[in-house]
Design a protein around this motif. Sequence first.
Motif, PDB file in Angstrom:
ATOM      1  N   MET A  27       0.826  -1.199   0.000  1.00  0.00           N
ATOM      2  CA  MET A  27       0.000   0.000   0.000  1.00  0.00           C
ATOM      3  C   MET A  27       0.867   1.260   0.000  1.00  0.00           C
ATOM      4  SD  MET A  27      -2.709  -1.224   2.935  1.00  0.00           S
ATOM      5  CE  MET A  27      -3.583   0.355   2.884  1.00  0.00           C
ATOM      6  N   ALA A  28       0.267   2.349  -0.434  1.00  0.00           N
ATOM      7  CA  ALA A  28       0.963   3.637  -0.397  1.00  0.00           C
ATOM      8  C   ALA A  28       1.056   4.107   1.053  1.00  0.00           C
ATOM      9  CB  ALA A  28       0.199   4.659  -1.231  1.00  0.00           C
ATOM     10  N   PRO A  29       2.114   4.836   1.415  1.00  0.00           N
ATOM     11  CA  PRO A  29       2.242   5.340   2.790  1.00  0.00           C
ATOM     12  C   PRO A  29       1.054   6.234   3.148  1.00  0.00           C
ATOM     13  CG  PRO A  29       4.295   5.594   1.577  1.00  0.00           C
ATOM     14  CD  PRO A  29       3.258   5.209   0.573  1.00  0.00           C
ATOM     15  N   PRO A  30       0.530   6.125   4.370  1.00  0.00           N
ATOM     16  CA  PRO A  30      -0.620   6.948   4.761  1.00  0.00           C
ATOM     17  C   PRO A  30      -0.227   8.409   4.938  1.00  0.00           C
ATOM     18  CG  PRO A  30       0.193   5.710   6.640  1.00  0.00           C
ATOM     19  CD  PRO A  30       0.953   5.217   5.449  1.00  0.00           C
ATOM     20  N   SER A  31      -1.171   9.295   4.708  1.00  0.00           N
ATOM     21  CA  SER A  31      -0.924  10.722   4.893  1.00  0.00           C
ATOM     22  C   SER A  31      -1.036  11.077   6.370  1.00  0.00           C
ATOM     23  CB  SER A  31      -1.952  11.533   4.102  1.00  0.00           C
ATOM     24  OG  SER A  31      -3.257  11.311   4.631  1.00  0.00           O
ATOM     25  N   VAL A  32      -0.513  12.243   6.723  1.00  0.00           N
ATOM     26  CA  VAL A  32      -0.626  12.716   8.106  1.00  0.00           C
ATOM     27  C   VAL A  32      -2.098  12.864   8.477  1.00  0.00           C
ATOM     28  CG1 VAL A  32      -0.152  14.631   9.678  1.00  0.00           C
ATOM     29  CG2 VAL A  32       1.598  13.892   8.054  1.00  0.00           C
ATOM     30  N   GLU A  33      -2.899  13.305   7.521  1.00  0.00           N
ATOM     31  CA  GLU A  33      -4.337  13.484   7.769  1.00  0.00           C
ATOM     32  C   GLU A  33      -5.007  12.162   8.125  1.00  0.00           C
ATOM     33  OE1 GLU A  33      -8.352  15.165   5.501  1.00  0.00           O
ATOM     34  OE2 GLU A  33      -6.428  15.082   4.453  1.00  0.00           O
ATOM     35  N   SER A  34      -4.699  11.102   7.357  1.00  0.00           N
ATOM     36  CA  SER A  34      -5.329   9.809   7.635  1.00  0.00           C
ATOM     37  C   SER A  34      -4.823   9.222   8.952  1.00  0.00           C
ATOM     38  CB  SER A  34      -5.076   8.829   6.485  1.00  0.00           C
ATOM     39  OG  SER A  34      -3.708   8.490   6.386  1.00  0.00           O
ATOM     40  N   LEU A  35      -3.539   9.438   9.255  1.00  0.00           N
ATOM     41  CA  LEU A  35      -2.993   8.967  10.525  1.00  0.00           C
ATOM     42  C   LEU A  35      -3.679   9.666  11.697  1.00  0.00           C
ATOM     43  CD1 LEU A  35       0.828   8.887   9.669  1.00  0.00           C
ATOM     44  CD2 LEU A  35      -0.624   6.905  10.130  1.00  0.00           C
ATOM     45  N   THR A  36      -3.872  10.974  11.553  1.00  0.00           N
ATOM     46  CA  THR A  36      -4.524  11.759  12.607  1.00  0.00           C
ATOM     47  C   THR A  36      -5.963  11.304  12.809  1.00  0.00           C
ATOM     48  OG1 THR A  36      -3.126  13.670  12.093  1.00  0.00           O
ATOM     49  CG2 THR A  36      -5.151  14.090  13.335  1.00  0.00           C
ATOM     50  N   GLU A  37      -6.652  11.044  11.702  1.00  0.00           N
ATOM     51  CA  GLU A  37      -8.044  10.596  11.778  1.00  0.00           C
ATOM     52  C   GLU A  37      -8.136   9.228  12.455  1.00  0.00           C
ATOM     53  OE1 GLU A  37     -11.801   9.597   8.770  1.00  0.00           O
ATOM     54  OE2 GLU A  37     -10.023  10.656   8.026  1.00  0.00           O
ATOM     55  N   THR A  38      -7.210   8.338  12.123  1.00  0.00           N
ATOM     56  CA  THR A  38      -7.217   7.001  12.717  1.00  0.00           C
ATOM     57  C   THR A  38      -6.929   7.063  14.214  1.00  0.00           C
ATOM     58  OG1 THR A  38      -6.472   6.011  10.635  1.00  0.00           O
ATOM     59  CG2 THR A  38      -6.182   4.702  12.629  1.00  0.00           C
ATOM     60  N   ALA A  39      -5.951   7.871  14.602  1.00  0.00           N
ATOM     61  CA  ALA A  39      -5.622   8.015  16.025  1.00  0.00           C
ATOM     62  C   ALA A  39      -6.809   8.583  16.796  1.00  0.00           C
ATOM     63  CB  ALA A  39      -4.397   8.914  16.189  1.00  0.00           C
ATOM     64  N   ALA A  40      -7.460   9.598  16.214  1.00  0.00           N
ATOM     65  CA  ALA A  40      -8.623  10.207  16.868  1.00  0.00           C
ATOM     66  C   ALA A  40      -9.760   9.200  17.009  1.00  0.00           C
ATOM     67  CB  ALA A  40      -9.088  11.419  16.063  1.00  0.00           C
ATOM     68  N   ALA A  41      -9.912   8.325  16.017  1.00  0.00           N
ATOM     69  CA  ALA A  41     -10.968   7.317  16.068  1.00  0.00           C
ATOM     70  C   ALA A  41     -10.752   6.353  17.230  1.00  0.00           C
ATOM     71  CB  ALA A  41     -11.024   6.553  14.750  1.00  0.00           C
ATOM     72  N   HIS A  42      -9.494   6.002  17.488  1.00  0.00           N
ATOM     73  CA  HIS A  42      -9.199   5.133  18.631  1.00  0.00           C
ATOM     74  C   HIS A  42      -9.600   5.816  19.943  1.00  0.00           C
ATOM     75  CE1 HIS A  42      -6.632   2.967  15.715  1.00  0.00           C
ATOM     76  NE2 HIS A  42      -6.813   1.936  16.510  1.00  0.00           N
ATOM     77  N   SER A  43      -9.308   7.105  20.029  1.00  0.00           N
ATOM     78  CA  SER A  43      -9.685   7.861  21.219  1.00  0.00           C
ATOM     79  C   SER A  43     -11.199   7.863  21.398  1.00  0.00           C
ATOM     80  CB  SER A  43      -9.168   9.296  21.108  1.00  0.00           C
ATOM     81  OG  SER A  43      -9.556  10.063  22.228  1.00  0.00           O
ATOM     82  N   GLU A  44     -11.920   8.050  20.300  1.00  0.00           N
ATOM     83  CA  GLU A  44     -13.381   8.080  20.360  1.00  0.00           C
ATOM     84  C   GLU A  44     -13.952   6.701  20.702  1.00  0.00           C
ATOM     85  OE1 GLU A  44     -14.772   9.802  16.699  1.00  0.00           O
ATOM     86  OE2 GLU A  44     -13.417  11.518  16.905  1.00  0.00           O
ATOM     87  N   MET A  45     -13.320   5.644  20.202  1.00  0.00           N
ATOM     88  CA  MET A  45     -13.763   4.290  20.538  1.00  0.00           C
ATOM     89  C   MET A  45     -13.643   4.047  22.040  1.00  0.00           C
ATOM     90  SD  MET A  45     -12.056   2.060  17.416  1.00  0.00           S
ATOM     91  CE  MET A  45     -12.404   0.468  18.183  1.00  0.00           C
TER      92      MET A  45
END
Length: 233
Positions: free
Chosen positions: A185-203
């Motif tokens: 896969m292509a390396p993830p963007s900072v935006e997608s990394l930030t969104e994923t990290a925030a999703a863990h917090s929300e979970m």
Amino acid sequence: MVKPKKPHIESANAAEQIKSLILSQGLHPGDPLPAESELCQTLGISRSSVREALKHLEALDIVQIRRGVGGFVGPLSMSALVETLAFKTILLAGNDLQALREVVAVRRYLDMGLAEQTCKALKGNPQPGLETLVQLMVDKAAAGKTFPEEDFAFHDGMLALLGNDLVRQLVAAFWRVHVAAIPSMAPPSVESLTETAAAHSEMLTAAINGDVEAYLRAVTKHYAPVFSALNLA
């Protein structure tokens, strides 16, 4: 005249008989198996078929052979499943990453299917260890770094609180397959990394609050970046 059974058929039958013997005798991982000679006599099959059957079961982690000691009930891990799925995923990586999409979809189904149980287990119970992992993910995302170790530890830690070892093994297996295919896969963007990290917090917040609907929304948000990346690949 009765035709003799083909060797591979007899060894396959022997493998099934050995599994039945393990169940009928109530054996558990680490328990010793009867000696080869005893298996031959008990099951009424040849020594060569017993040995082939044991090799087959050893490859599946159902049996463990200790040279010079004997056979034991194996750890019953999912290593064979992981190896097969990982190889399939990497082999088919050029086919629009469809195999990896399927693996990620199963991971999402498991997370969503366990939403109610997860929220019930964590409701009102602060989780400092999981909160630390979330903060590490947030910090790494801000620095543009991936966080696979923290991501896995977070999900494994959540599942550990449910007391369902089978699901925990399944999720770990699918995670290892996912990680094996990441180089495709292509390396993830900072935006997608930030969104994923925030999703863990929300979970985590939703689970501690016992809010199933919010938890489901957070799970959907968690998987959105990876599905987006896979669909664009």
